[in-house]
Each structure stands twice: as structure tokens, then as C-alpha cells.
Design a protein around this motif. Structure first.
Motif, PDB file in Angstrom:
ATOM      1  N   CYS A 138       0.791  -1.165  -0.034  1.00  0.00           N
ATOM      2  CA  CYS A 138       0.023   0.137   0.076  1.00  0.00           C
ATOM      3  C   CYS A 138       0.903   1.304   0.073  1.00  0.00           C
ATOM      4  O   CYS A 138       1.904   1.294   0.808  1.00  0.00           O
ATOM      5  CB  CYS A 138      -0.970  -0.103   1.324  1.00  0.00           C
ATOM      6  SG  CYS A 138      -1.971   1.350   1.386  1.00  0.00           S
TER       7      CYS A 138
ATOM      8  N   TYR B 237      -2.434   6.709  10.637  1.00  0.00           N
ATOM      9  CA  TYR B 237      -2.573   5.600  11.676  1.00  0.00           C
ATOM     10  C   TYR B 237      -1.995   4.134  11.539  1.00  0.00           C
ATOM     11  O   TYR B 237      -1.923   3.532  12.270  1.00  0.00           O
ATOM     12  CB  TYR B 237      -4.031   5.654  12.156  1.00  0.00           C
ATOM     13  CG  TYR B 237      -4.953   5.334  10.988  1.00  0.00           C
ATOM     14  CD1 TYR B 237      -5.175   4.114  10.494  1.00  0.00           C
ATOM     15  CD2 TYR B 237      -5.596   6.557  10.347  1.00  0.00           C
ATOM     16  CE1 TYR B 237      -5.954   3.901   9.292  1.00  0.00           C
ATOM     17  CE2 TYR B 237      -6.417   6.161   9.241  1.00  0.00           C
ATOM     18  CZ  TYR B 237      -6.404   5.168   8.600  1.00  0.00           C
ATOM     19  OH  TYR B 237      -7.113   4.634   7.602  1.00  0.00           O
ATOM     20  N   CYS B 238      -1.649   4.088  10.180  1.00  0.00           N
ATOM     21  CA  CYS B 238      -1.620   2.539   9.763  1.00  0.00           C
ATOM     22  C   CYS B 238      -0.388   2.108   9.591  1.00  0.00           C
ATOM     23  O   CYS B 238       0.591   2.992   8.810  1.00  0.00           O
ATOM     24  CB  CYS B 238      -2.427   2.626   8.366  1.00  0.00           C
ATOM     25  SG  CYS B 238      -2.510   0.799   7.923  1.00  0.00           S
TER      26      CYS B 238
ATOM     27  N   VAL C  99       0.276  -0.694   7.431  1.00  0.00           N
ATOM     28  CA  VAL C  99       0.460  -1.327   6.357  1.00  0.00           C
ATOM     29  C   VAL C  99       1.373  -1.223   5.506  1.00  0.00           C
ATOM     30  O   VAL C  99       2.304  -2.015   5.134  1.00  0.00           O
ATOM     31  CB  VAL C  99      -0.957  -1.685   5.733  1.00  0.00           C
ATOM     32  CG1 VAL C  99      -0.964  -2.487   4.265  1.00  0.00           C
ATOM     33  CG2 VAL C  99      -2.111  -2.460   6.731  1.00  0.00           C
ATOM     34  N   PRO C 100       1.552   0.071   5.150  1.00  0.00           N
ATOM     35  CA  PRO C 100       2.797   0.571   4.471  1.00  0.00           C
ATOM     36  C   PRO C 100       4.116   0.197   4.772  1.00  0.00           C
ATOM     37  O   PRO C 100       5.148  -0.117   3.924  1.00  0.00           O
ATOM     38  CB  PRO C 100       2.819   1.896   4.321  1.00  0.00           C
ATOM     39  CG  PRO C 100       1.194   2.281   4.266  1.00  0.00           C
ATOM     40  CD  PRO C 100       0.921   1.475   5.450  1.00  0.00           C
TER      41      PRO C 100
ATOM     42  N   HIS D  46     -10.715   2.207  -1.725  1.00  0.00           N
ATOM     43  CA  HIS D  46     -10.340   3.309  -1.129  1.00  0.00           C
ATOM     44  C   HIS D  46     -11.148   4.464  -1.626  1.00  0.00           C
ATOM     45  O   HIS D  46     -11.136   4.589  -3.135  1.00  0.00           O
ATOM     46  CB  HIS D  46      -8.925   3.624  -1.456  1.00  0.00           C
ATOM     47  CG  HIS D  46      -8.256   4.880  -0.656  1.00  0.00           C
ATOM     48  ND1 HIS D  46      -9.012   6.281  -0.491  1.00  0.00           N
ATOM     49  CD2 HIS D  46      -7.452   5.037   0.407  1.00  0.00           C
ATOM     50  CE1 HIS D  46      -8.407   7.040   0.252  1.00  0.00           C
ATOM     51  NE2 HIS D  46      -7.292   6.243   0.948  1.00  0.00           N
TER      52      HIS D  46
ATOM     53  N   ARG E 153      -6.304  11.038   4.442  1.00  0.00           N
ATOM     54  CA  ARG E 153      -7.255  10.102   3.702  1.00  0.00           C
ATOM     55  C   ARG E 153      -7.490  10.752   2.205  1.00  0.00           C
ATOM     56  O   ARG E 153      -7.895   9.753   1.475  1.00  0.00           O
ATOM     57  CB  ARG E 153      -8.499   9.900   4.440  1.00  0.00           C
ATOM     58  CG  ARG E 153      -8.339   9.029   5.470  1.00  0.00           C
ATOM     59  CD  ARG E 153      -8.135   7.562   5.122  1.00  0.00           C
ATOM     60  NE  ARG E 153      -9.169   6.886   4.539  1.00  0.00           N
ATOM     61  CZ  ARG E 153      -9.007   5.528   4.118  1.00  0.00           C
ATOM     62  NH1 ARG E 153      -8.082   5.023   4.305  1.00  0.00           N
ATOM     63  NH2 ARG E 153     -10.167   5.001   3.581  1.00  0.00           N
TER      64      ARG E 153
HETATM   65 FE1  SF4 Z   1      -3.199   1.741   3.197  1.00  0.00          FE
HETATM   66 FE2  SF4 Z   1      -4.635   3.533   4.581  1.00  0.00          FE
HETATM   67 FE3  SF4 Z   1      -5.758   1.125   3.951  1.00  0.00          FE
HETATM   68 FE4  SF4 Z   1      -3.580   1.399   5.824  1.00  0.00          FE
HETATM   69  S1  SF4 Z   1      -5.720   2.417   6.106  1.00  0.00           S
HETATM   70  S2  SF4 Z   1      -3.882  -0.276   4.042  1.00  0.00           S
HETATM   71  S3  SF4 Z   1      -2.262   2.829   4.601  1.00  0.00           S
HETATM   72  S4  SF4 Z   1      -5.112   2.683   2.615  1.00  0.00           S
END
Ligand code: SF4
Ligand code: SAH
Ligand code: F3S
Length: 440
Positions: A159, A165-166, A168-169, A240, A279
Motif C-alpha cells: 500500500c 494511523y496505519c 500496512v505500508p 479506497h 485520507r
Molecule cells: Fe493503506 Fe490506508 Fe488502508 Fe492502511 S488504511 S492499508 S495505509 S489505504
């Protein structure tokens, strides 16, 4: 005697599907799945780091394994997934009885590790495979799928969005799309095996194709998959909101196999918070897209994710989220308390919200949504709906269970020969989390 493996899976659908790949590799390496950790020769913990709770669950499970390993030193323990990627070697210091650590982009490295294990039984293989693996998205791995009717298919990894906050990246790396012909071939062979439904997986499926040499966008990928004869249903997660195009909405409307459901995470109804979250949209843009979706596909079910107590969230911001929920009336939501994650930008934002306030806000949101979901489900009573029969109900073995195109679970009395078929069900009773009906 065949060696045995056990897998613990934490986290999202992507991890569930990664565990199917892990199981696939172990199965072709002559290991057999066991329910019992005591009987296992290899245990893999496929971890999630999205919130603190998920992280704690992993640590307590791993803690329990120390004793099992003491009693059976030949046991090999591997840690996979998003915590493995983010923490890496550090895990060996705290948990010396872990043998192997591999991230979500290194699942293929399990093939070599498992081969070495059988040659060197008794040795602890402290290898990390957190190396750069730029070709991972073009690799084809064996998969041991959990069901026979619905299958997950990865269409992209990673991603690039960096929501504040995330994690995942940081755990899944840059966004990379799988070549469209690999995806097509995989779905085609699943249908030949008898699968009826596929869910295309990616953190942001709407931006599919960006890196491809042989370019294809997400709506066009849906179109070629839709052509596959014998495939009944297509789902996808996650979209998204910023990248949800009119072309995708048109495609969803025109192709009957695409299910009447979209999961479109809103996160907050406040523009101020959405901006702090990075976002890339304001509430009005989100709401306009919902209106376009509902005009194009009137019976579409829409679900979302909400975070309460993001740093800086005031009562007024929170009220905007409540207003969004009552305004849009989602079919269902997943709501979470904001959780501090390492590496993320939100950690350094001012005005972190007091835990008691965050909990109170979450409870309030869940209460409001419960009524909305229940009312929406009640509207289905007396209606006839098409259901794909998935199997015997887990909670009541006298009943079959299936799903509507809008992703609602339906339980009903029926014949096992209907498993895998689309049947028409008259909905007799709607509850909070599922529907009950009679086959027509
Ligand atoms: Fe990617 Fe945002 Fe989803 Fe996290 S919340 S996986 S950063 S799009
Ligand atoms: N790629 C998907 C979702 C990934 S994570 C998307 O963008 O929609 C699933 C959900 O977990 C997110 O939508 C968000 O609501 C929640 N989440 C992610 N990080 C979080 C955190 N630090 N605290 C609380 N919830 C979080
Ligand atoms: Fe968790 Fe990683 Fe999925 S952090 S939610 S397993 S992408």
C-alpha cells in the motif's frame, strides 16, 4: 510418518489468504495440517500488527508455545506476517525459541527453509528472510484453500497511501499489482476446480494496475474475469474512497456477476480528522460517491470502517461521524478504537484522546449502528433473495448457510446437494447478524 504443521492466523483477509499460501507450501513439502499444537512438528504464527490488541494476542500465543517447545525440542516455530516484517530479528532476542522469521513478501522463502529443516533436524535455523524481494508479485505459490466454494485471489500487494494511523505500508511495502494474466489464469483454474465465487484482494483495489508494464485498470480486470464461464460471483476488498471511479461504478452496474456490495472505509465523518489521517477526501466527496453508487445500483449494500479517538478528535468531530452514520445508513460497520502504532505519523500528532473518551465514543457508535443494521435487515423479511449455498451452518448443523450478493449470511433448511448452487430463499426472519429463510 508424515510430519505435521499447525498455523495460527491473526488479522485481515489478506493474512487469511497468506496462511493458505503457507499451508500450500508446507503441504507440497509433505507436511500435513493438524489441529493440535502438541502433535505439530512445525508451527507458524501468521501475525497482524494493525492494532495493539492484535499484537498482544500474538505475544500471548507465542508465550504459550515456549512450554510446548521445551517438552519437544524438535518442534520448529516460525513467525510470519506483519509483526515479523516490522520487528524482524528483534523477535529472536525476546523469544529465542523462535526458529524462523519471514515477512508477507517472503512467503516463498518458506520453501527453502522447510527443505533445510528436514535435512538438519535438531538444528535451530535462525535465518531471517526479510530481504528485498522485488519479484514477489510475479511468483506463483501453491495454495491450500480452506473452502471449496469461495476463494481468495490476491491481485496486488502493499500500500502506498500512508494513512497516518496505519502500519500496512511499513509491513507490506510498496503497492505492486500482479500481472493481469496471472490473476486471470488463477481464477480460471479455480473455476475449473469447481469454485463458484472469488474475492479479489488488495489494500486498495481501485488503484490496481499502476505499476504494470502491460497496463490494465481494475474495472477492465473485472471485465475479463467476468467472462470466465462457470464463475458465479465476484467480490473485491478493499476500495479506497478517493480512487473509486465512475468507471468502476458503471462496471459494477453492468456486470451481473459482481456482487451488490462494496466495503468503502470512511474512517471519520470530520474533514479535519480526515485531513489529519491523510485520507485524501472530504466527507462531501465520500457522500457524493455513495449517492452515485446508490443511484446506479439501488440495492447495493455498503459497509465501512470507522476509527474513534484519532488524535485531535473533538466532540464536534465525533458528532460529524455520528451524523455520517445516520446520514448514510451503512449496512454494517467495523469500528475500532484508535491504537498507537510504531512508525506511523499519528504517533507524533498532538492531543491524543483520553482512553475513557475513546471507549465511550466507540460504544456510542456501535449502539447507533446496531439499530441501523437491524432495521436494514428487517426490511428484507418477506423478500425473495438469491443465495449462494456455502455449506452446513456452523452454529446449527441442521441448517445450510449461504450468502446474499449483498454479503448477508442466510441460514435455512435444505439439501446438501444444494451446496455450491445459487438458490432462491424467502426471508422469514431477520436478526442482527444473519437472516433466516426457506428455500423456494
Ligand atoms: Fe493503506 Fe490506508 Fe488502508 Fe492502511 S488504511 S492499508 S495505509 S489505504
Ligand atoms: N486497506 C484497507 C484497510 C486496512 S486495515 C483500507 O484502507 O481500507 C483495516 C482497518 O483497520 C482500517 O480501515 C482502519 O479502520 C483500521 N485501522 C488501521 N490502523 C488502525 C489503528 N492504528 N487504530 C485503529 N484502527 C486502525
Ligand atoms: Fe494486520 Fe497486516 Fe492485515 S497488519 S490487518 S495482517 S495487512
Amino acid at each position: 510418518m508424515t510430519k505435521k504443521f499447525h498455523i495460527y492466523t491473526f488479522g485481515c483477509q489478506m493474512n487469511v489468504h497468506d496462511s493458505e499460501k503457507i499451508a500450500g507450501i508446507l503441504s507440497v513439502s509433505d507436511y500435513e495440517f493438524t489441529d493440535s499444537t502438541k502433535k505439530a512438528d512445525v508451527i507458524v504464527l501468521n501475525t497482524c500488527n494493525i492494532r495493539q490488541k492484535a499484537e498482544q494476542k500474538f505475544y500471548s500465543e507465542l508465550g504459550r508455545l515456549e512450554k510446548i517447545k521445551k517438552d519437544k525440542p524438535a518442534l520448529r516455530i516460525a513467525v510470519a506476517g506483519c509483526i515479523a516484517q516490522q520487528k524482524g530479528d528483534v523477535l529472536f532476542n525476546r523469544f529465542p525459541y523462535v526458529d524462523f522469521i519471514f515477512g508477507p513478501d517472503n512467503i516463498d522463502s518458506l520453501q527453502t527453509w522447510i527443505k533445510d529443516i528436514t535435512q538438519n533436524t535438531g538444528h535451530v535455523t535462525q535465518t531471517t528472510a526479510l530481504r528485498h524481494n522485488p519479484e514477489y508479485h510475479t511468483k506463483i505459490l501453491p495454495v491450500s484453500r480452506e473452502g471449496r466454494i469461495r476463494a481468495w485471489v490476491s491481485i496486488m500487494y502493499g500500500c502506498d497511501n500512508y494513512c497516518a494511523y496505519c502500519v500496512v505500508p511499513y509491513t507490506r511495502g510498496r503497492e505492486r499489482s500482479r500481472p493481469w494474466n496471472d490473476v486471470y489464469k488463477e481464477v480460471n483454474s479455480l473455476v475449473m476446480e469447481g469454485f463458484k465465487e472469488v474475492t479479489l484482494l488488495g489494500q486498495n483495489v481501485n488503484s490496481y494496475g499502476k505499476n504494470l508494464q502491460d497496463y490494465m485498470d481494475f474495472p477492465d480486470l473485472l471485465k475479463i474475469i467476468h467472462e470466465i464461464e462457470g464463475l458465479q460471483r465476484i467480490r473485491f476488498v478493499t476500495s479506497h474512497p478517493r480512487d473509486l471511479s465512475e468507471k468502476l461504478i458503471d462496471t459494477m452496474r453492468n456486470l451481473p456477476k459482481i456482487c451488490n456490495h462494496i466495503h468503502l472505509p470512511l474512517q471519520s465523518g470530520s474533514d479535519n480528522i480526515l485531513s489529519l489521517m491523510n485520507r485524501g477526501y472530504v466527507y462531501k466527496v465520500y457522500k457524493d460517491k455513495i449517492d452515485i453508487l446508490r443511484t446506479a445500483i439501488p440495492d447495493i449494500a455498503i459497509t465501512t470502517d470507522i476509527i474513534t479517538g484519532f488524535p485531535g478528535e473533538t466532540e464536534a468531530d465525533f458528532q460529524s461521524t455520528i451524523n455520517a452514520l445516520t446520514d448514510i445508513k451503512f449496512d454494517g460497520i467495523f469500528a475500532f478504537k484508535y491504537s498507537k502504532r510504531s512508525d506511523t505519523k499519528a504517533l507524533y500528532l498532538p492531543d491524543h484522546v483520553d482512553e475513557n473518551i475513546v471507549s465511550r465514543r466507540l460504544a456510542e457508535i456501535l449502539k447507533i449502528q446496531e439499530i441501523i443494521t437491524y432495521k436494514k435487515n428487517k426490511l428484507l423479511e418477506g423478500k425473495t433473495i438469491e443465495v449462494l449455498v456455502e455449506g452446513i451452518s456452523e452454529t446449527n448443523s441442521d441448517k445450510l448457510t449461504g450468502r446474499t450478493s449483498s454479503n448477508k449470511i442466510v441460514n435455512f433448511c435444505g439439501n446438501e446437494k444444494d451446496i455450491g448452487r445459487l438458490v432462491r430463499i424467502n426471508i422469514t426472519e431477520a436478526k442482527q447478524h444473519s437472516l433466516f429463510g426457506e428455500i423456494i
